[in-house]
Design a protein around this motif. Structure first.
Motif, PDB file in Angstrom:
ATOM      1  N   LEU A  98       0.824  -1.099   0.037  1.00 45.67           N
ATOM      2  CA  LEU A  98      -0.058  -0.072   0.048  1.00 45.67           C
ATOM      3  C   LEU A  98       0.828   1.443  -0.026  1.00 45.67           C
ATOM      4  CD1 LEU A  98      -2.489  -1.058   3.019  1.00 45.67           C
ATOM      5  CD2 LEU A  98      -3.114  -0.767   0.652  1.00 45.67           C
ATOM      6  N   PRO A  99       0.626   2.379  -0.505  1.00 44.75           N
ATOM      7  CA  PRO A  99       1.183   3.538  -0.507  1.00 44.75           C
ATOM      8  C   PRO A  99       1.417   4.085   0.856  1.00 44.75           C
ATOM      9  CG  PRO A  99      -0.919   3.936  -1.340  1.00 44.75           C
ATOM     10  CD  PRO A  99      -0.943   2.531  -1.320  1.00 44.75           C
ATOM     11  N   ASP A 100       2.622   4.933   1.328  1.00 40.78           N
ATOM     12  CA  ASP A 100       2.907   5.143   2.730  1.00 40.78           C
ATOM     13  C   ASP A 100       1.850   6.044   2.993  1.00 40.78           C
ATOM     14  OD1 ASP A 100       5.148   3.602   2.294  1.00 40.78           O
ATOM     15  OD2 ASP A 100       6.637   5.410   2.292  1.00 40.78           O
ATOM     16  N   PRO A 101       1.136   6.120   4.236  1.00 40.99           N
ATOM     17  CA  PRO A 101       0.159   6.972   4.646  1.00 40.99           C
ATOM     18  C   PRO A 101       1.059   8.302   4.859  1.00 40.99           C
ATOM     19  CG  PRO A 101       0.639   4.967   6.154  1.00 40.99           C
ATOM     20  CD  PRO A 101       1.603   4.972   5.238  1.00 40.99           C
ATOM     21  N   ALA A 102       0.300   9.451   4.789  1.00 39.82           N
ATOM     22  CA  ALA A 102       0.856  10.706   4.910  1.00 39.82           C
ATOM     23  C   ALA A 102       1.172  10.913   6.389  1.00 39.82           C
ATOM     24  CB  ALA A 102      -0.451  11.763   4.388  1.00 39.82           C
ATOM     25  N   GLY A 103       2.075  11.478   6.568  1.00 42.69           N
ATOM     26  CA  GLY A 103       2.799  11.856   7.936  1.00 42.69           C
ATOM     27  C   GLY A 103       3.070  10.880   8.789  1.00 42.69           C
ATOM     28  N   ALA A 104       3.565   9.707   8.202  1.00 44.75           N
ATOM     29  CA  ALA A 104       4.106   8.469   8.961  1.00 44.75           C
ATOM     30  C   ALA A 104       5.309   8.541   8.388  1.00 44.75           C
ATOM     31  CB  ALA A 104       3.331   7.168   8.741  1.00 44.75           C
ATOM     32  N   THR A 105       6.373   7.808   9.478  1.00 48.76           N
ATOM     33  CA  THR A 105       7.578   7.369   8.892  1.00 48.76           C
ATOM     34  C   THR A 105       7.749   5.782   8.588  1.00 48.76           C
ATOM     35  OG1 THR A 105       8.834   9.333   9.902  1.00 48.76           O
ATOM     36  CG2 THR A 105      10.056   7.364   9.430  1.00 48.76           C
TER      37      THR A 105
END
Ligand code: CTP
Ligand code: CA
Length: 232
Positions: free
Chosen positions: A64-71
């Motif tokens: 899945l694409p990286d969630p916004a605002g997470a490392t």
């Protein structure tokens, strides 16, 4: 709820979330895995970030694409995941173990591809993986070093969901356990999820079937309340 309409009640909190499912190598091309998609963990990461948290997402084999605002810290096996979660947990206020961690791994993974040979195939010997959630809770109980104020786990159960969940919460020693009923096309790989959250020393909270983001928000409501009680 739309992402923007959320409370900022996790502002300044460091949150570690594990997501996905581990892969345990048999040889360089094969592994033992599971059906976890990572969607619930990613929904938890997105919603925590929207509520102001600083999010580290330990992602085991999630497409899945990286969630916004997470490392995002990508991992493959249970041993990788353990190392990444324990390291991130050192400075965390909250750890949520949403990943499906393999209970066992091949005891001696081969360096080269296992070839097909005539006759009886060789069995794969298994070794037990460490229980990351139980280990985190045990470290906190011992009081050696910094520990997260809130530790939560997920459990997928098929029969006797509540009784199994209660026993698991007690055995692990965590604060919250989100128990999903699985089987018959429920939970795995679907956008919707229904669950009950078992709370140490409190009443269970039922979450009706709905989007995984809604379940995630309920988990953060409970986490935020617990943080206010224990580590203001
Ligand atoms: N978990 C973990 N490390 C493991 C196995 C599980 O940290 N080696 C965590 C999972 O991420 C989850 C919780 O423990 O948050 C419950 O996982 P589950 O598989 O339901 O628990 P088990 O103790 O492995 O029990 P079971 O025999 O039902 O698989
Ligand atoms: Ca297990």
């Amino acid at each position: 709820r739309v992402l923007a309409g959320r409370p900022r009640d996790l502002a300044g909190r460091r949150v570690v979330i594990s997501a996905g499912g581990t892969r345990e190598a048999i040889d360089p091309v094969r592994f033992i895995g599971n059906r976890s998609s990572g969607r619930q963990g990613y929904a938890l990461a997105r919603t925590a970030a929207a509520r102001g948290a600083e999010v580290t997402l330990v992602a085991a084999n999630v497409g899945l694409p990286d969630p916004a605002g997470a490392t995002v810290v990508p991992v493959e096996s249970a041993l990788d995941l353990r190392a990444a979660v324990l390291a991130a947990a050192e400075s965390a206020d909250v750890v949520v173990m949403a990943a499906a961690v393999a209970d066992f791994r091949p005891a001696d993974p081969r360096d080269s591809k296992i070839k097909k040979v005539p006759g009886e195939p060789e069995p794969i010997r298994l070794a037990e993986n460490p229980d990351v959630l139980a280990e985190l809770c045990e470290r906190r109980r011992r009081g050696a070093g910094p520990a997260p104020g809130v530790i939560a786990g997920f459990a997928a159960e098929t029969d006797d969901v509540l009784a199994n969940g209660r026993a698991k919460l007690a055995r692990k020693g965590c604060d919250l356990l989100v128990v999903n009923q699985v089987g018959a096309g429920l939970a795995f790989g679907t956008p919707d999820n229904a669950a009950v959250v078992l709370v140490a020393g409190g009443d269970p909270v039922e979450i009706p079937r709905g989007p995984k983001e809604e379940l995630a928000d309920t988990v953060w409501d409970l986490v935020a309340a617990r943080l206010r009680e224990t580590a203001p």
